[in-house]
Scaffold this motif. Structure first.
Motif, PDB file in Angstrom:
ATOM      1  N   ARG A   1      -1.507 -40.151  65.989  1.00 36.20           N
ATOM      2  CA  ARG A   1      -0.603 -39.377  65.128  1.00 36.20           C
ATOM      3  C   ARG A   1      -0.007 -40.273  64.050  1.00 36.20           C
ATOM      4  NH1 ARG A   1       3.419 -37.870  68.686  1.00 36.20           N
ATOM      5  NH2 ARG A   1       1.843 -36.599  69.699  1.00 36.20           N
ATOM      6  N   ARG A   2       0.400 -41.479  64.435  1.00 35.77           N
ATOM      7  CA  ARG A   2       0.972 -42.410  63.455  1.00 35.77           C
ATOM      8  C   ARG A   2      -0.081 -42.828  62.428  1.00 35.77           C
ATOM      9  NH1 ARG A   2       4.716 -46.064  61.979  1.00 35.77           N
ATOM     10  NH2 ARG A   2       3.999 -48.159  61.418  1.00 35.77           N
TER      11      ARG A   2
ATOM     12  N   LEU B   1      -2.384 -42.400  56.871  1.00 36.65           N
ATOM     13  CA  LEU B   1      -3.568 -42.124  56.060  1.00 36.65           C
ATOM     14  C   LEU B   1      -3.420 -40.873  55.197  1.00 36.65           C
ATOM     15  CD1 LEU B   1      -6.382 -42.848  58.677  1.00 36.65           C
ATOM     16  CD2 LEU B   1      -5.844 -44.215  56.664  1.00 36.65           C
ATOM     17  N   ASP B   2      -2.552 -39.984  55.585  1.00 35.93           N
ATOM     18  CA  ASP B   2      -2.454 -38.690  54.905  1.00 35.93           C
ATOM     19  C   ASP B   2      -2.165 -38.798  53.406  1.00 35.93           C
ATOM     20  OD1 ASP B   2      -2.431 -35.743  55.102  1.00 35.93           O
ATOM     21  OD2 ASP B   2      -0.307 -35.968  54.574  1.00 35.93           O
TER      22      ASP B   2
ATOM     23  N   GLU C   1       6.291 -44.420  66.604  1.00 35.46           N
ATOM     24  CA  GLU C   1       6.171 -44.038  65.201  1.00 35.46           C
ATOM     25  C   GLU C   1       6.944 -44.989  64.289  1.00 35.46           C
ATOM     26  OE1 GLU C   1       7.194 -39.891  64.891  1.00 35.46           O
ATOM     27  OE2 GLU C   1       5.143 -39.279  65.399  1.00 35.46           O
TER      28      GLU C   1
ATOM     29  N   GLU D   1      -2.435 -50.054  65.192  1.00 34.92           N
ATOM     30  CA  GLU D   1      -3.151 -49.151  64.292  1.00 34.92           C
ATOM     31  C   GLU D   1      -4.311 -49.880  63.602  1.00 34.92           C
ATOM     32  OE1 GLU D   1       0.327 -49.154  64.261  1.00 34.92           O
ATOM     33  OE2 GLU D   1       0.311 -47.370  65.513  1.00 34.92           O
TER      34      GLU D   1
ATOM     35  N   ALA E   1      -6.666 -38.925  56.411  1.00 39.28           N
ATOM     36  CA  ALA E   1      -6.289 -38.455  57.744  1.00 39.28           C
ATOM     37  C   ALA E   1      -7.387 -37.633  58.412  1.00 39.28           C
ATOM     38  CB  ALA E   1      -4.998 -37.642  57.672  1.00 39.28           C
ATOM     39  N   ASP E   2      -8.177 -36.890  57.638  1.00 39.88           N
ATOM     40  CA  ASP E   2      -9.200 -36.015  58.204  1.00 39.88           C
ATOM     41  C   ASP E   2     -10.358 -36.783  58.839  1.00 39.88           C
ATOM     42  OD1 ASP E   2      -7.743 -33.850  57.406  1.00 39.88           O
ATOM     43  OD2 ASP E   2      -8.915 -33.487  55.580  1.00 39.88           O
TER      44      ASP E   2
ATOM     45  N   ARG F   1      -2.750 -41.154  61.445  1.00 42.44           N
ATOM     46  CA  ARG F   1      -2.992 -40.028  60.536  1.00 42.44           C
ATOM     47  C   ARG F   1      -1.867 -39.889  59.510  1.00 42.44           C
ATOM     48  NH1 ARG F   1      -4.924 -35.795  65.216  1.00 42.44           N
ATOM     49  NH2 ARG F   1      -7.181 -36.026  64.951  1.00 42.44           N
ATOM     50  N   LYS F   2      -0.630 -40.104  59.954  1.00 39.54           N
ATOM     51  CA  LYS F   2       0.517 -40.007  59.057  1.00 39.54           C
ATOM     52  C   LYS F   2       0.426 -41.058  57.947  1.00 39.54           C
ATOM     53  CE  LYS F   2       5.603 -39.923  59.162  1.00 39.54           C
ATOM     54  NZ  LYS F   2       6.799 -40.052  60.044  1.00 39.54           N
TER      55      LYS F   2
END
Length: 231
Positions: free
Chosen positions: A202-203, A208-209, A97, A161, A214-215, A205-206
């Protein structure tokens, strides 16, 4: 062919010497730093192709340096292999992360480490598509400038990523297992645990959120992951 340069950031002189000997014998040029401050200076002076980074450095930790690298446009693209004696899952998650692309637990085999370096550099230099730009809805990825934007806002991605995002954007609406993602993004001959995929998802999505992306990366229970957005 230009000799590739590895920056070794390690405070223990004996380990630095071993890595210097091993990597030099494998054909790489090696530059060394005993701490994060000197490593940062060398990053801007020597322009390495890959960083071997010890977690437990005096002063600024390797994890903090990894975060600083990922937040700087000039060096964010560089692959980072984290070297550490901390092998617990939570430690590995923290390392990934922070921006690490690979994680090697001490003590390690020098030959295995060289194989990891070769694999990550091969992954870094390979161009998975002839197209320099990929657009899906409001997501845009530019291979030539190494930039990824969502709704016009740049999202800084680490090398893994970036590769993962490129694969998803060029392989939409299909479910891929963790094993398939490892083969496609990390490479078939790379020995990496499947949970590594989960950490990088997970990283991603974090990252992109904050921009509402993220979705797009969906978990399909019992199967894997799917990338799907409305164009």
């Amino acid at each position: 062919m230009t000799q590739q340069r590895i920056l070794v950031v390690e405070d223990e002189a004996a380990i630095r010497d071993m890595l210097n000997f091993t990597l030099s014998a494998a054909g790489y040029e090696v530059v060394q730093a005993p701490n994060a401050e000197q490593a940062w200076s060398l990053l801007n002076e020597q322009h390495p192709d890959c960083i071997l980074l010890d977690w437990m450095l005096p002063g600024v930790s390797g994890v903090s340096l990894a975060q600083r690298i990922r937040n700087n446009d000039q060096v964010a693209h560089l692959p980072i292999i984290l070297l550490t004696a901390r092998g617990e899952e939570n430690d590995q998650v923290e390392g990934f992360e922070a921006g690490a692309d690979d994680y090697v637990i001490k003590p390690f085999s020098p030959r295995a480490l060289v194989a990891r370096v070769k694999a990550i550099l091969r992954r870094q230099s390979s161009d998975p598509s002839a197209a320099e730009q990929v657009s899906v809805g409001e997501l845009k990825l530019d291979l030539s400038s190494y930039r990824f934007t969502v709704k016009g806002e740049e999202v800084r991605l680490g090398p893994t990523e970036f590769k993962l995002m490129h694969f998803f954007m060029t392989h939409r609406d299909r479910v891929y297992t963790r094993s398939q993602l490892l083969d496609q993004v990390w490479g078939e001959n790379v020995v990496v645990e499947e949970r590594t995929v989960d950490v990088h998802i997970r990283r991603l999505r974090k990252l992109l959120d904050p921009v509402g992306g993220a979705d797009a990366i969906q978990t399909v229970r019992g199967a894997g992951y799917r990338f799907s957005v409305s164009s």
